[in-house]
Design a protein around this motif. Structure first.
Motif, PDB file in Angstrom:
ATOM      1  N   MET A 191      10.937   0.333   2.354  1.00  0.00           N
ATOM      2  CA  MET A 191      12.125   0.364   1.491  1.00  0.00           C
ATOM      3  C   MET A 191      12.129   1.586   0.566  1.00  0.00           C
ATOM      4  O   MET A 191      12.349   1.485  -0.640  1.00  0.00           O
ATOM      5  N   HIS A 192      11.861   2.763   1.155  1.00  0.00           N
ATOM      6  CA  HIS A 192      11.846   4.024   0.398  1.00  0.00           C
ATOM      7  C   HIS A 192      10.760   4.035  -0.681  1.00  0.00           C
ATOM      8  O   HIS A 192      10.865   4.793  -1.657  1.00  0.00           O
ATOM      9  N   GLY A 193       9.736   3.197  -0.519  1.00  0.00           N
ATOM     10  CA  GLY A 193       8.695   3.111  -1.535  1.00  0.00           C
ATOM     11  C   GLY A 193       7.359   3.641  -1.048  1.00  0.00           C
ATOM     12  O   GLY A 193       7.282   4.483  -0.150  1.00  0.00           O
ATOM     13  N   VAL A 194       6.289   3.106  -1.621  1.00  0.00           N
ATOM     14  CA  VAL A 194       4.948   3.666  -1.419  1.00  0.00           C
ATOM     15  C   VAL A 194       4.088   2.856  -0.451  1.00  0.00           C
ATOM     16  O   VAL A 194       2.906   3.133  -0.292  1.00  0.00           O
ATOM     17  N   GLY A 195       4.669   1.864   0.227  1.00  0.00           N
ATOM     18  CA  GLY A 195       3.853   0.929   0.993  1.00  0.00           C
ATOM     19  C   GLY A 195       3.336   1.411   2.330  1.00  0.00           C
ATOM     20  O   GLY A 195       2.385   0.840   2.863  1.00  0.00           O
ATOM     21  N   LEU A 196       3.929   2.468   2.906  1.00  0.00           N
ATOM     22  CA  LEU A 196       3.625   2.805   4.299  1.00  0.00           C
ATOM     23  C   LEU A 196       2.161   3.168   4.527  1.00  0.00           C
ATOM     24  O   LEU A 196       1.544   2.706   5.496  1.00  0.00           O
ATOM     25  N   GLU A 197       1.589   3.999   3.679  1.00  0.00           N
ATOM     26  CA  GLU A 197       0.199   4.413   3.877  1.00  0.00           C
ATOM     27  C   GLU A 197      -0.740   3.204   3.904  1.00  0.00           C
ATOM     28  O   GLU A 197      -1.608   3.086   4.779  1.00  0.00           O
ATOM     29  N   ALA A 198      -0.550   2.300   2.954  1.00  0.00           N
ATOM     30  CA  ALA A 198      -1.393   1.101   2.906  1.00  0.00           C
ATOM     31  C   ALA A 198      -1.102   0.175   4.081  1.00  0.00           C
ATOM     32  O   ALA A 198      -2.015  -0.437   4.647  1.00  0.00           O
ATOM     33  N   ALA A 199       0.174   0.069   4.467  1.00  0.00           N
ATOM     34  CA  ALA A 199       0.532  -0.787   5.597  1.00  0.00           C
ATOM     35  C   ALA A 199      -0.111  -0.284   6.886  1.00  0.00           C
ATOM     36  O   ALA A 199      -0.589  -1.077   7.711  1.00  0.00           O
ATOM     37  N   ARG A 200      -0.125   1.026   7.073  1.00  0.00           N
ATOM     38  CA  ARG A 200      -0.758   1.581   8.272  1.00  0.00           C
ATOM     39  C   ARG A 200      -2.263   1.335   8.273  1.00  0.00           C
ATOM     40  O   ARG A 200      -2.867   1.110   9.326  1.00  0.00           O
ATOM     41  N   GLN A 201      -2.874   1.360   7.106  1.00  0.00           N
ATOM     42  CA  GLN A 201      -4.298   1.041   7.029  1.00  0.00           C
ATOM     43  C   GLN A 201      -4.536  -0.416   7.421  1.00  0.00           C
ATOM     44  O   GLN A 201      -5.516  -0.738   8.105  1.00  0.00           O
ATOM     45  N   VAL A 202      -3.624  -1.299   7.022  1.00  0.00           N
ATOM     46  CA  VAL A 202      -3.737  -2.717   7.375  1.00  0.00           C
ATOM     47  C   VAL A 202      -3.664  -2.917   8.885  1.00  0.00           C
ATOM     48  O   VAL A 202      -4.471  -3.650   9.468  1.00  0.00           O
ATOM     49  N   VAL A 203      -2.700  -2.271   9.539  1.00  0.00           N
ATOM     50  CA  VAL A 203      -2.570  -2.486  10.987  1.00  0.00           C
ATOM     51  C   VAL A 203      -3.731  -1.845  11.740  1.00  0.00           C
ATOM     52  O   VAL A 203      -4.087  -2.297  12.839  1.00  0.00           O
ATOM     53  N   ARG A 204      -4.345  -0.815  11.160  1.00  0.00           N
ATOM     54  CA  ARG A 204      -5.566  -0.280  11.777  1.00  0.00           C
ATOM     55  C   ARG A 204      -6.684  -1.310  11.703  1.00  0.00           C
ATOM     56  O   ARG A 204      -7.440  -1.498  12.658  1.00  0.00           O
ATOM     57  N   ILE A 205      -6.796  -1.980  10.558  1.00  0.00           N
ATOM     58  CA  ILE A 205      -7.803  -3.031  10.408  1.00  0.00           C
ATOM     59  C   ILE A 205      -7.574  -4.141  11.432  1.00  0.00           C
ATOM     60  O   ILE A 205      -8.515  -4.665  12.036  1.00  0.00           O
ATOM     61  N   LEU A 206      -6.305  -4.477  11.646  1.00  0.00           N
ATOM     62  CA  LEU A 206      -5.957  -5.569  12.560  1.00  0.00           C
ATOM     63  C   LEU A 206      -5.912  -5.130  14.019  1.00  0.00           C
ATOM     64  O   LEU A 206      -5.816  -5.972  14.918  1.00  0.00           O
ATOM     65  N   GLY A 207      -5.946  -3.817  14.255  1.00  0.00           N
ATOM     66  CA  GLY A 207      -5.880  -3.319  15.624  1.00  0.00           C
ATOM     67  C   GLY A 207      -4.514  -3.480  16.261  1.00  0.00           C
ATOM     68  O   GLY A 207      -4.403  -3.671  17.475  1.00  0.00           O
ATOM     69  N   THR A 208      -3.457  -3.384  15.443  1.00  0.00           N
ATOM     70  CA  THR A 208      -2.099  -3.605  15.961  1.00  0.00           C
ATOM     71  C   THR A 208      -1.208  -2.375  15.779  1.00  0.00           C
ATOM     72  O   THR A 208       0.016  -2.499  15.699  1.00  0.00           O
ATOM     73  N   GLU A 209      -1.811  -1.178  15.742  1.00  0.00           N
ATOM     74  CA  GLU A 209      -1.017   0.033  15.506  1.00  0.00           C
ATOM     75  C   GLU A 209       0.097   0.210  16.532  1.00  0.00           C
ATOM     76  O   GLU A 209       1.210   0.624  16.191  1.00  0.00           O
ATOM     77  N   GLU A 210      -0.194  -0.087  17.803  1.00  0.00           N
ATOM     78  CA  GLU A 210       0.787   0.147  18.860  1.00  0.00           C
ATOM     79  C   GLU A 210       1.981  -0.797  18.765  1.00  0.00           C
ATOM     80  O   GLU A 210       3.034  -0.522  19.350  1.00  0.00           O
ATOM     81  N   ASP A 211       1.829  -1.892  18.045  1.00  0.00           N
ATOM     82  CA  ASP A 211       2.898  -2.896  17.946  1.00  0.00           C
ATOM     83  C   ASP A 211       3.631  -2.823  16.610  1.00  0.00           C
ATOM     84  O   ASP A 211       4.351  -3.747  16.241  1.00  0.00           O
ATOM     85  N   PHE A 212       3.464  -1.708  15.892  1.00  0.00           N
ATOM     86  CA  PHE A 212       3.971  -1.560  14.531  1.00  0.00           C
ATOM     87  C   PHE A 212       4.996  -0.430  14.511  1.00  0.00           C
ATOM     88  O   PHE A 212       4.653   0.748  14.586  1.00  0.00           O
ATOM     89  N   VAL A 213       6.276  -0.787  14.437  1.00  0.00           N
ATOM     90  CA  VAL A 213       7.366   0.192  14.466  1.00  0.00           C
ATOM     91  C   VAL A 213       7.925   0.355  13.054  1.00  0.00           C
ATOM     92  O   VAL A 213       8.310  -0.627  12.411  1.00  0.00           O
ATOM     93  N   VAL A 214       7.971   1.584  12.572  1.00  0.00           N
ATOM     94  CA  VAL A 214       8.405   1.865  11.200  1.00  0.00           C
ATOM     95  C   VAL A 214       9.866   2.316  11.186  1.00  0.00           C
ATOM     96  O   VAL A 214      10.309   3.062  12.063  1.00  0.00           O
ATOM     97  N   VAL A 215      10.607   1.866  10.188  1.00  0.00           N
ATOM     98  CA  VAL A 215      11.979   2.333   9.974  1.00  0.00           C
ATOM     99  C   VAL A 215      11.892   3.732   9.367  1.00  0.00           C
ATOM    100  O   VAL A 215      11.643   3.893   8.171  1.00  0.00           O
ATOM    101  N   GLU A 216      12.071   4.741  10.193  1.00  0.00           N
ATOM    102  CA  GLU A 216      11.823   6.119   9.768  1.00  0.00           C
ATOM    103  C   GLU A 216      12.730   6.541   8.616  1.00  0.00           C
ATOM    104  O   GLU A 216      12.323   7.305   7.740  1.00  0.00           O
ATOM    105  N   GLU A 217      13.967   6.067   8.600  1.00  0.00           N
ATOM    106  CA  GLU A 217      14.897   6.463   7.539  1.00  0.00           C
ATOM    107  C   GLU A 217      14.454   5.969   6.158  1.00  0.00           C
ATOM    108  O   GLU A 217      14.916   6.481   5.134  1.00  0.00           O
ATOM    109  N   GLN A 218      13.563   4.962   6.125  1.00  0.00           N
ATOM    110  CA  GLN A 218      13.104   4.400   4.852  1.00  0.00           C
ATOM    111  C   GLN A 218      11.598   4.569   4.664  1.00  0.00           C
ATOM    112  O   GLN A 218      11.006   3.938   3.795  1.00  0.00           O
ATOM    113  N   ALA A 219      10.984   5.447   5.456  1.00  0.00           N
ATOM    114  CA  ALA A 219       9.522   5.529   5.497  1.00  0.00           C
ATOM    115  C   ALA A 219       8.917   6.251   4.303  1.00  0.00           C
ATOM    116  O   ALA A 219       7.795   5.938   3.893  1.00  0.00           O
ATOM    117  N   ARG A 220       9.631   7.225   3.740  1.00  0.00           N
ATOM    118  CA  ARG A 220       9.048   8.046   2.687  1.00  0.00           C
ATOM    119  C   ARG A 220       9.618   7.684   1.314  1.00  0.00           C
ATOM    120  O   ARG A 220      10.792   7.318   1.201  1.00  0.00           O
TER     121      ARG A 220
END
Length: 443
Positions: A97-126
């Protein structure tokens, strides 16, 4: 720790966390305020920027990396105990939502091993302080998840996950029978609660789960049937976090989870505050577990409703022109009981009132001495009312010019519960708030 508040700038406020990792509560807040008042003129040399210079640089430690490492270790420890056997794959769309969560969220999906199943809304990513794609950057607001849902449709995905811009809140939506359904804060709250109980290594009788006074009573019903301890607190994670600490310190129960209906969720193994990133990690784990069981969020909710009953909420607010008017509204409601010599009104909308708790005046009809268990605050307005199959809370907002109401009804079916909740909400606004009399604006 001191952190900026995102309340209106005119409040000129900030949040302070105490040594227990929780936001401050009385009497600490009053003590800090008194110390500020006694020291309005800074001591000479108090603002010394040389400590960050090269000469004194050894006195300053940049802890961001160390704190992040410790945080994600805690998150990993939390979800490791929830591992699902098998190779269940669940694709999701995520927006920060145009905020700061993406970096931490990507770290979470790396921990869970679900990077390939994680699609980001690019227009709201930064991060973007103008929030250009939404009217208001709150996942609860109507239309805020539209772009994420469109991204999901484009990719053939039926689950949308979101954080608010500072990533301390979490939201989710699911496409059911071709239509998108946004899960309410209460629905997410009980889904998390059910999962925490089912995956906890502790005996259920030793577990404590918490919720705020304006959140669903379904958690209480779950505790009564399943045997865990449920405790209610005042609104806000400063109360949920501190009370959770107090419960665990007594040794009889361990408070592992807390939530409030405004899409805030706390996992005590990580932090004693609302945490949208920890919630994201747990929810993805839940999705994998449900998939292995052949169900979905909507399917799991139906299971819970069939076991504990259907709980439906109807929340809203009216805008008040001033604090004085808000006080007049609440005083008028209290006086409705005067004619019958009662401490509270006899009925509302044809429904008899069986329970009354006034945390402003300090009265609780359910205690032997009439004194509430929860803290009393005469500077704020808050009343909770119980009727047959219905409970609601009305309160004056501490940060906005609003009088809020939170209504919940329990019934044997979804439609009946929803209809009852709306009927009571309408009666509150028209019969008690009286917008025409007090100049209130109905939302």
């Amino acid at each position: 720790m001191i952190t900026a508040s995102h309340n209106p700038a005119r409040d000129n406020g900030y949040k302070v966390y105490w040594g227990n990792g929780c936001q401050i509560i009385p009497p600490v807040d009053a003590g800090i305020a008194a110390a500020i008042s006694e020291n309005l003129i800074p001591l000479e040399g108090a603002w010394d920027t040389t400590v960050s210079s090269k000469e004194y640089g050894h006195m300053v430690e940049k802890v961001k990396g160390r704190v992040e490492e410790a945080y994600f270790e805690k998150v990993k420890g939390l979800v490791d105990g929830m591992v699902v056997n098998g190779e269940e794959k669940v694709r999701v769309v995520y927006t920060p939502m145009h905020g700061v969560g993406l970096e931490a969220a990507r770290q979470v999906v790396r921990i869970l091993g679900t990077e390939e199943d994680f699609v980001v809304v690019e227009e709201q990513a930064r991060p973007d302080p103008d929030f250009p794609t939404v009217k208001f950057p709150n996942p609860e607001e109507k239309g805020a998840l539209d772009l994420a849902m469109a991204t999901a449709d484009k990719n053939g995905i039926t689950i949308v996950l979101a954080n608010d811009p500072d990533a301390d809140r979490f939201a989710a939506a699911e496409k059911v029978d071709g239509k998108w359904q946004i899960l309410t804060g209460n629905q997410l709250g009980v889904l998390f609660a059910s999962h925490m109980i089912s995956t906890s290594s502790l005996p259920t009788s030793k577990v404590a789960l918490l919720s705020s006074a304006v959140s669903t009573q379904m958690l209480s019903a779950m505790g009564q049937l399943d045997g865990f301890h449920h405790e209610e607190t005042l609104t806000g994670f400063k109360w949920l976090g501190n009370v959770a600490r107090q419960i665990t310190s007594k040794g009889t129960h361990e408070a592992i989870y807390a939530f409030e209906e405004a899409i805030g969720y706390m996992f005590s193994d990580v932090v004693h505050d609302k945490d949208g990133i920890a919630a994201l990690s747990v929810f993805i784990t839940m999705l994998k577990k449900w998939s292995s069981e052949g169900t979905t969020p909507a399917g799991k909710l139906q299971e819970l409703y069939q076991r504990y009953g259907y709980f439906e909420s109807y929340n809203g607010y009216v805008v008040s022109p001033s604090p004085d008017v808000t006080r007049q509204v609440f005083d008028g409601i209290r006086r409705l009981g005067d004619e019958g010599g009662r401490k509270f009104p006899e009925s509302l909308g044809g429904r008899e009132i069986s329970y009354w708790r006034d945390l402003t005046e300090g009265y609780d009809s359910a205690t032997s001495d009439g004194v509430p268990v929860l803290p009393v605050d005469r500077s704020s307005q808050m009343i909770t009312v119980g009727m047959d199959g219905v409970r609601f809370t009305i309160r004056g907002s501490g940060t906005e010019p609003k009088i809020k109401y939170y209504v919940e009804a329990k019934a044997s079916g979804k439609e009946e519960a929803a209809r009852t909740a709306k009927e009571v909400a309408d009666a509150i606004v028209r019969g008690w708030f009286k917008p025409e009399v007090h100049g209130l604006i109905v939302s």
